[in-house]
Write an enzyme that holds these catalytic residues in place. Structure first.
Site, mmCIF file in Angstrom:
data_model
loop_
_atom_site.group_PDB
_atom_site.id
_atom_site.type_symbol
_atom_site.label_atom_id
_atom_site.label_comp_id
_atom_site.label_asym_id
_atom_site.label_seq_id
_atom_site.Cartn_x
_atom_site.Cartn_y
_atom_site.Cartn_z
ATOM 1 N N ARG A 113 14.567 -0.098 10.448
ATOM 2 C CA ARG A 113 13.571 -1.169 10.427
ATOM 3 C C ARG A 113 12.466 -0.755 11.381
ATOM 4 O O ARG A 113 12.750 -0.298 12.498
ATOM 5 C CB ARG A 113 14.169 -2.468 10.968
ATOM 6 C CG ARG A 113 14.605 -3.416 9.919
ATOM 7 C CD ARG A 113 15.283 -4.620 10.547
ATOM 8 N NE ARG A 113 16.396 -5.005 9.717
ATOM 9 C CZ ARG A 113 16.312 -5.890 8.730
ATOM 10 N NH1 ARG A 113 15.191 -6.513 8.482
ATOM 11 N NH2 ARG A 113 17.348 -6.172 7.982
ATOM 12 N N ARG A 161 -0.794 -8.653 12.986
ATOM 13 C CA ARG A 161 -1.348 -7.606 12.110
ATOM 14 C C ARG A 161 -2.221 -8.224 11.021
ATOM 15 O O ARG A 161 -3.256 -7.666 10.648
ATOM 16 C CB ARG A 161 -0.215 -6.768 11.512
ATOM 17 C CG ARG A 161 0.348 -5.789 12.543
ATOM 18 C CD ARG A 161 1.790 -5.390 12.274
ATOM 19 N NE ARG A 161 2.003 -4.741 11.009
ATOM 20 C CZ ARG A 161 3.198 -4.638 10.414
ATOM 21 N NH1 ARG A 161 4.264 -5.150 10.989
ATOM 22 N NH2 ARG A 161 3.303 -4.021 9.267
ATOM 23 N N ARG A 214 11.807 -6.473 5.721
ATOM 24 C CA ARG A 214 11.954 -5.179 5.040
ATOM 25 C C ARG A 214 12.670 -4.125 5.885
ATOM 26 O O ARG A 214 12.603 -4.121 7.095
ATOM 27 C CB ARG A 214 10.597 -4.665 4.532
ATOM 28 C CG ARG A 214 9.626 -4.235 5.586
ATOM 29 C CD ARG A 214 8.263 -3.897 4.945
ATOM 30 N NE ARG A 214 7.305 -3.510 5.955
ATOM 31 C CZ ARG A 214 6.028 -3.236 5.727
ATOM 32 N NH1 ARG A 214 5.549 -3.321 4.496
ATOM 33 N NH2 ARG A 214 5.237 -2.889 6.700
ATOM 34 N N LYS A 262 0.835 -1.212 0.000
ATOM 35 C CA LYS A 262 0.000 0.000 0.000
ATOM 36 C C LYS A 262 0.871 1.265 0.000
ATOM 37 O O LYS A 262 0.640 2.189 -0.770
ATOM 38 C CB LYS A 262 -0.937 0.028 1.225
ATOM 39 C CG LYS A 262 -1.910 -1.129 1.313
ATOM 40 C CD LYS A 262 -2.845 -0.991 2.517
ATOM 41 C CE LYS A 262 -2.164 -1.023 3.858
ATOM 42 N NZ LYS A 262 -1.564 -2.333 4.217
ATOM 43 N N ARG A 286 -9.700 1.203 8.729
ATOM 44 C CA ARG A 286 -9.325 -0.167 9.069
ATOM 45 C C ARG A 286 -10.396 -0.867 9.883
ATOM 46 O O ARG A 286 -10.252 -2.044 10.198
ATOM 47 C CB ARG A 286 -8.051 -0.123 9.904
ATOM 48 C CG ARG A 286 -6.813 -0.648 9.203
ATOM 49 C CD ARG A 286 -5.648 -0.271 10.085
ATOM 50 N NE ARG A 286 -4.482 -1.044 9.912
ATOM 51 C CZ ARG A 286 -3.404 -0.636 9.254
ATOM 52 N NH1 ARG A 286 -3.420 0.501 8.592
ATOM 53 N NH2 ARG A 286 -2.335 -1.374 9.225
HETATM 54 P P1 ADP Z 1 0.886 -2.052 7.739
HETATM 55 O O1 ADP Z 1 -0.249 -1.756 6.815
HETATM 56 O O2 ADP Z 1 2.107 -2.542 7.044
HETATM 57 O O3 ADP Z 1 0.475 -2.920 8.891
HETATM 58 P P2 ADP Z 1 0.840 0.670 8.854
HETATM 59 O O4 ADP Z 1 2.019 1.567 8.849
HETATM 60 O O5 ADP Z 1 -0.328 1.029 8.016
HETATM 61 O O6 ADP Z 1 1.426 -0.746 8.436
HETATM 62 O O7 ADP Z 1 0.316 0.468 10.352
HETATM 63 C C1 ADP Z 1 1.171 0.151 11.416
HETATM 64 C C2 ADP Z 1 0.365 0.036 12.721
HETATM 65 O O8 ADP Z 1 -0.237 1.309 13.025
HETATM 66 C C3 ADP Z 1 -0.811 -0.940 12.685
HETATM 67 O O9 ADP Z 1 -0.406 -2.266 12.962
HETATM 68 C C4 ADP Z 1 -1.724 -0.354 13.778
HETATM 69 O O10 ADP Z 1 -1.268 -0.678 15.062
HETATM 70 C C5 ADP Z 1 -1.535 1.143 13.587
HETATM 71 N N1 ADP Z 1 -2.539 1.730 12.654
HETATM 72 C C6 ADP Z 1 -2.288 2.305 11.450
HETATM 73 N N2 ADP Z 1 -3.420 2.749 10.879
HETATM 74 C C7 ADP Z 1 -4.431 2.432 11.740
HETATM 75 C C8 ADP Z 1 -5.842 2.603 11.726
HETATM 76 N N3 ADP Z 1 -6.464 3.195 10.689
HETATM 77 N N4 ADP Z 1 -6.565 2.148 12.786
HETATM 78 C C9 ADP Z 1 -5.964 1.549 13.822
HETATM 79 N N5 ADP Z 1 -4.640 1.346 13.914
HETATM 80 C C10 ADP Z 1 -3.871 1.781 12.885
#
Ligand code: ADP
Length: 226
Positions: A168, A180, A135, A21, A96
Site C-alpha cells: 500500500r 492531494r 487501494r 491515470k 502538475r
Molecule cells: P496520484 O496521481 O494518485 O496522486 P502520483 O503517484 O502521481 O499519485 O503522485 C504521488 C505524489 O508524488 C503526489 O501527491 C506528489 O507529492 C508527488 N508528485 C508526483 N508527480 C508530481 C509532479 N509532477 N509535481 C509535483 N509533485 C509530484
C-alpha cells in the site's frame, strides 16, 4: 541527405488522484508501445533510493502536497533523455503546475516536439477519496486491488500470480487523499484551460469500466500515433 525522421507522440493524462491515470497509462503502453512516464513512480524510486531529490520529496509526498518544480523537472529531464522515450511517451502525473507545463513546452521545443494531446480523465471527486484510500497492489506482479471494490478472490492471495505479499502506498489514506485532491484543484486543474487554448485538450468520462475507458483513450491515441 534525406533522413526519415519521426516525431514521437507526447501524450498527457490529466486527472485527480484515483482517476486511473496509472492504470490507463499502463494499458496504453502495452497497446501502442509507448513509454509510461510517471513522476510519482520516479519520485517514489528516488525516495526508496535515498537520493537528495528523494530526501527532499519524502515529507511533501507523505503530506499530499506537490514536490517542488525544480526537483520534479530534474528527475523528468533525466528520464526524457533515455533512448527508449523515442517511441513516444504518456506522461502520467506530469505536468502538475503551470511552471511544469511551461518547462515541458520548452523541453519539447528544443527537439521540435509538441504535446500531441492532453487527455483529461473526468471523475467525481468524492468517489476518488474512497478509491485511493482502499487501494493496494500485489508486491510480486503489480496487479491492482481495492479493499471493497476489487478484493482478491482468495484472501491474501493474488488472483493473477498467486503472490501473497501486498503493498500500500504511504500516501493512500483518506486524509492525504483529500490534501492531494485539493492540490489537484488548486494547481493542476487550471492546466485543462492551458491545453484547451493550445487546441490539444481531449476529455474522457472516466467513471465507467476500465475497458471502456481504455477504448475511449485508445481512439484518441491512435490518431496521434498514426
Ligand atoms: P496520484 O496521481 O494518485 O496522486 P502520483 O503517484 O502521481 O499519485 O503522485 C504521488 C505524489 O508524488 C503526489 O501527491 C506528489 O507529492 C508527488 N508528485 C508526483 N508527480 C508530481 C509532479 N509532477 N509535481 C509535483 N509533485 C509530484
Amino acid at each position: 541527405m534525406n533522413e526519415v525522421t519521426t516525431t514521437p507522440a507526447v501524450l498527457i493524462l490529466l486527472g485527480p488522484p484515483g482517476a486511473g491515470k496509472g492504470t490507463q497509462a499502463r494499458l496504453l503502453e502495452e497497446r501502442f508501445g509507448l513509454i509510461q512516464l510517471s513522476t510519482g513512480d520516479l519520485l517514489r524510486a528516488a525516495v526508496a533510493a535515498g537520493t537528495p531529490a528523494g530526501r527532499a520529496a519524502k515529507s511533501v509526498m507523505e503530506a499530499g502536497g506537490l514536490v517542488s518544480d525544480d526537483t520534479v523537472l530534474a528527475i523528468l529531464a533525466d528520464r526524457m533523455a533515455g533512448a527508449d522515450v523515442r517511441a513516444g511517451v504518456i506522461l502520467d502525473g506530469f505536468p502538475r503546475t503551470a511552471g511544469q507545463a511551461e518547462a515541458l513546452d520548452g523541453l519539447l521545443a528544443r527537439t521540435g516536439q509538441k504535446v500531441g494531446a492532453a487527455i483529461s480523465l473526468e471523475v467525481d471527486d468524492e468517489a476518488m477519496v474512497g478509491r485511493v484510500a482502499g487501494r493496494f497492489t500485489c508486491a510480486t506482479c503489480g496487479e491492482g486491488y481495492h479493499d471493497t471494490g476489487k478484493p482478491t478472490a482468495r484472501a491474501g492471495t493474488c488472483d493473477k500470480c498467486g503472490g501473497t505479499a501486498f503493498k500500500r502506498r504511504a500516501d493512500d489514506n483518506a486524509e492525504t487523499a483529500r490534501a492531494r485532491l485539493q492540490a489537484y484543484h488548486a494547481q493542476t486543474a487550471p492546466l485543462i484551460a492551458h491545453y484547451r487554448t493550445l487546441g490539444v485538450l481531449e476529455s474522457v468520462d472516466a467513471m465507467g469500466a476500465i475497458g471502456d475507458i481504455a477504448d475511449a483513450l485508445g481512439t484518441i491515441v491512435a490518431r496521434q500515433t498514426g
